[in-house]
Write an enzyme that holds these catalytic residues in place. Structure first.
Site, PDB file in Angstrom:
ATOM      1  N   ASP A 102       0.733  -1.097  -0.178  1.00  0.00           N
ATOM      2  CA  ASP A 102      -0.028   0.065  -0.003  1.00  0.00           C
ATOM      3  C   ASP A 102       0.927   1.141   0.022  1.00  0.00           C
ATOM      4  O   ASP A 102       0.370   2.371   0.189  1.00  0.00           O
ATOM      5  CB  ASP A 102      -0.847   0.046   1.134  1.00  0.00           C
ATOM      6  CG  ASP A 102      -2.150  -1.017   1.171  1.00  0.00           C
ATOM      7  OD1 ASP A 102      -2.951  -0.854   0.519  1.00  0.00           O
ATOM      8  OD2 ASP A 102      -1.885  -1.886   1.805  1.00  0.00           O
TER       9      ASP A 102
ATOM     10  N   GLU B  16       0.393   9.499   1.277  1.00  0.00           N
ATOM     11  CA  GLU B  16      -0.520  10.545   2.082  1.00  0.00           C
ATOM     12  C   GLU B  16      -0.716  10.166   3.440  1.00  0.00           C
ATOM     13  O   GLU B  16      -0.505  10.957   4.506  1.00  0.00           O
ATOM     14  CB  GLU B  16      -1.776  10.916   1.205  1.00  0.00           C
ATOM     15  CG  GLU B  16      -2.732  11.951   2.252  1.00  0.00           C
ATOM     16  CD  GLU B  16      -4.042  12.160   1.814  1.00  0.00           C
ATOM     17  OE1 GLU B  16      -4.326  13.284   1.585  1.00  0.00           O
ATOM     18  OE2 GLU B  16      -4.900  11.182   1.862  1.00  0.00           O
ATOM     19  N   ASP B  17      -0.835   8.804   3.609  1.00  0.00           N
ATOM     20  CA  ASP B  17      -1.243   8.387   4.949  1.00  0.00           C
ATOM     21  C   ASP B  17       0.079   8.494   5.981  1.00  0.00           C
ATOM     22  O   ASP B  17      -0.216   8.562   7.164  1.00  0.00           O
ATOM     23  CB  ASP B  17      -1.945   6.956   4.874  1.00  0.00           C
ATOM     24  CG  ASP B  17      -3.055   6.915   4.278  1.00  0.00           C
ATOM     25  OD1 ASP B  17      -3.823   7.732   4.641  1.00  0.00           O
ATOM     26  OD2 ASP B  17      -3.518   5.994   3.469  1.00  0.00           O
TER      27      ASP B  17
ATOM     28  N   ARG C 185       1.008  -1.784   7.414  1.00  0.00           N
ATOM     29  CA  ARG C 185       1.515  -0.398   7.029  1.00  0.00           C
ATOM     30  C   ARG C 185       2.440   0.155   8.217  1.00  0.00           C
ATOM     31  O   ARG C 185       2.944   1.313   7.965  1.00  0.00           O
ATOM     32  CB  ARG C 185       0.471   0.712   6.385  1.00  0.00           C
ATOM     33  CG  ARG C 185      -0.347   0.139   5.407  1.00  0.00           C
ATOM     34  CD  ARG C 185      -1.274   0.941   4.914  1.00  0.00           C
ATOM     35  NE  ARG C 185      -0.406   2.044   4.130  1.00  0.00           N
ATOM     36  CZ  ARG C 185      -0.878   3.207   3.654  1.00  0.00           C
ATOM     37  NH1 ARG C 185      -2.462   3.341   3.599  1.00  0.00           N
ATOM     38  NH2 ARG C 185      -0.190   3.882   3.115  1.00  0.00           N
TER      39      ARG C 185
ATOM     40  N   ARG D 279      -8.512   3.293  11.673  1.00  0.00           N
ATOM     41  CA  ARG D 279      -7.129   3.462  11.441  1.00  0.00           C
ATOM     42  C   ARG D 279      -6.330   4.626  12.331  1.00  0.00           C
ATOM     43  O   ARG D 279      -5.284   4.630  12.596  1.00  0.00           O
ATOM     44  CB  ARG D 279      -6.746   3.883  10.095  1.00  0.00           C
ATOM     45  CG  ARG D 279      -7.456   2.856   8.924  1.00  0.00           C
ATOM     46  CD  ARG D 279      -6.417   1.673   8.837  1.00  0.00           C
ATOM     47  NE  ARG D 279      -6.839   0.852   7.901  1.00  0.00           N
ATOM     48  CZ  ARG D 279      -6.471   1.024   6.579  1.00  0.00           C
ATOM     49  NH1 ARG D 279      -5.706   1.919   5.931  1.00  0.00           N
ATOM     50  NH2 ARG D 279      -6.885   0.075   5.708  1.00  0.00           N
TER      51      ARG D 279
ATOM     52  N   HIS E  23     -11.767   6.479   5.716  1.00  0.00           N
ATOM     53  CA  HIS E  23     -10.984   7.762   6.085  1.00  0.00           C
ATOM     54  C   HIS E  23     -11.980   9.070   6.269  1.00  0.00           C
ATOM     55  O   HIS E  23     -12.532   8.960   5.333  1.00  0.00           O
ATOM     56  CB  HIS E  23      -9.923   8.068   5.176  1.00  0.00           C
ATOM     57  CG  HIS E  23      -8.517   6.977   5.587  1.00  0.00           C
ATOM     58  ND1 HIS E  23      -7.822   6.514   4.250  1.00  0.00           N
ATOM     59  CD2 HIS E  23      -8.002   6.687   6.838  1.00  0.00           C
ATOM     60  CE1 HIS E  23      -6.967   5.794   5.156  1.00  0.00           C
ATOM     61  NE2 HIS E  23      -6.994   5.853   6.431  1.00  0.00           N
TER      62      HIS E  23
ATOM     63  N   ILE F  53      -8.206  -1.242  -4.144  1.00  0.00           N
ATOM     64  CA  ILE F  53      -7.337  -1.261  -2.652  1.00  0.00           C
ATOM     65  C   ILE F  53      -7.902   0.044  -1.861  1.00  0.00           C
ATOM     66  O   ILE F  53      -6.832   0.332  -1.232  1.00  0.00           O
ATOM     67  CB  ILE F  53      -5.930  -1.506  -2.956  1.00  0.00           C
ATOM     68  CG1 ILE F  53      -5.528  -0.446  -4.085  1.00  0.00           C
ATOM     69  CG2 ILE F  53      -5.597  -3.009  -3.632  1.00  0.00           C
ATOM     70  CD1 ILE F  53      -3.677  -0.595  -3.948  1.00  0.00           C
TER      71      ILE F  53
ATOM     72  N   CYS G 164      -5.028  10.072  -1.547  1.00  0.00           N
ATOM     73  CA  CYS G 164      -4.018   8.999  -0.861  1.00  0.00           C
ATOM     74  C   CYS G 164      -2.734   8.882  -1.480  1.00  0.00           C
ATOM     75  O   CYS G 164      -1.629   8.661  -0.666  1.00  0.00           O
ATOM     76  CB  CYS G 164      -4.552   7.733  -0.823  1.00  0.00           C
ATOM     77  SG  CYS G 164      -6.273   7.522  -0.699  1.00  0.00           S
TER      78      CYS G 164
END
Length: 255
Positions: free
Chosen positions: A60, A65-66, A85, A133, A163, A244, A250
């Site tokens: 991923d 961005e995450d 992740r 998350r 999100h 995904i 993202c």
């Protein structure tokens, strides 16, 4: 205005990315092509794009961005809530890229978890989604860091979406794309809300970059609403990333 963008090329392992979409596995070669067109669209907005190499260890990791929040004062390295992740935010090339642009880099620490897909910037205020998350501890750590730099944050509990930015996109000039559970949220009453119809909910994940708005392909009602507000629209196909659980925001860090 944004000057810089960081992206990461999808790796071959992208086909194993986390998914709740039930749309099948992404086509790696098509994902690569879509990513190239995404970067091309970004360059049209006048930003400089830093491209990080693909990382097979993290399927991923193209969703860069995450793993960091880039503000005008500092960068904040997150601690992703998804176990697979968790170590993406420690990747040396990401840290090196950020250190070229930022003097101040902060870190979210355990037991806090936060993914920046849950964070929407409106000027110097940051709305933070409390989600599967992003936990309360992570959100509170993030707000404390923001306040240290004279910025502010507030927590928005999520009930349905992955999100915060799955269902919200701030387009500057007080314009806010809103979908699903956020349509009636009191937190967003003060904005000029552009309601995204349920059958185009995925289209709510757009990004404003220097008076352009990148819009996912295949969401004509969303596209027309944004064009009617006077923005220049760039349409980008993200079909393989949708498989995904990913979207336009993202795929980049914008600052």
């Amino acid at each position: 205005m944004f000057k810089n963008v960081i992206v990461r090329v999808p790796s071959k392992s992208v086909v194993e990315g986390i998914s709740s979409a039930n749309l099948g596995k992404p086509d790696y070669n098509l994902a690569l092509k879509q990513h190239e067109l995404y970067v091309s669209a970004l360059t049209k907005t006048g930003v400089n794009v830093t491209v990080l190499e693909p990382n097979d260890e993290f399927p991923d990791s193209c969703f860069v961005e995450d793993v960091a929040l880039c503000t005008r004062k500092c960068a904040i390295i997150t601690r992703p809530g998804a176990e697979t992740r968790r170590n993406e935010s420690a990747l040396p090339d990401l840290q090196e890229a950020l250190s070229k642009f930022y003097e101040h880099i902060e870190y979210i620490k355990a037991p806090g978890t936060i993914e920046a897909g849950d964070i929407m910037m409106v000027g110097d205020h940051f709305y933070i989604g409390e989600s599967a998350r992003t936990n309360r501890e992570g959100a509170e750590q993030m707000i404390a860091i923001l306040e240290k730099y004279g910025l502010s944050g507030s927590i928005v509990p999520l009930k349905e979406v992955l999100h915060l930015k799955t269902g919200l996109a701030y387009l500057e000039n007080n314009n806010l794309l809103v979908a699903g559970e956020f349509v009636k949220s009191p937190e967003f009453e003060k904005y000029n809300k552009i309601i995204v119809p349920e059958d185009e909910a995925y289209g709510a994940n757009c990004i404003w970059v220097n008076d352009y708005v990148l819009v996912p392909e295949g969401y004509p009602t969303v596209q027309k609403a944004i064009e009617d507000l006077g923005y220049k629209v760039l349409v980008v196909d993200t079909s393989e990333f949708r498989k995904i659980d990913g979207g336009l925001s993202c795929l980049s860090l914008r600052f």
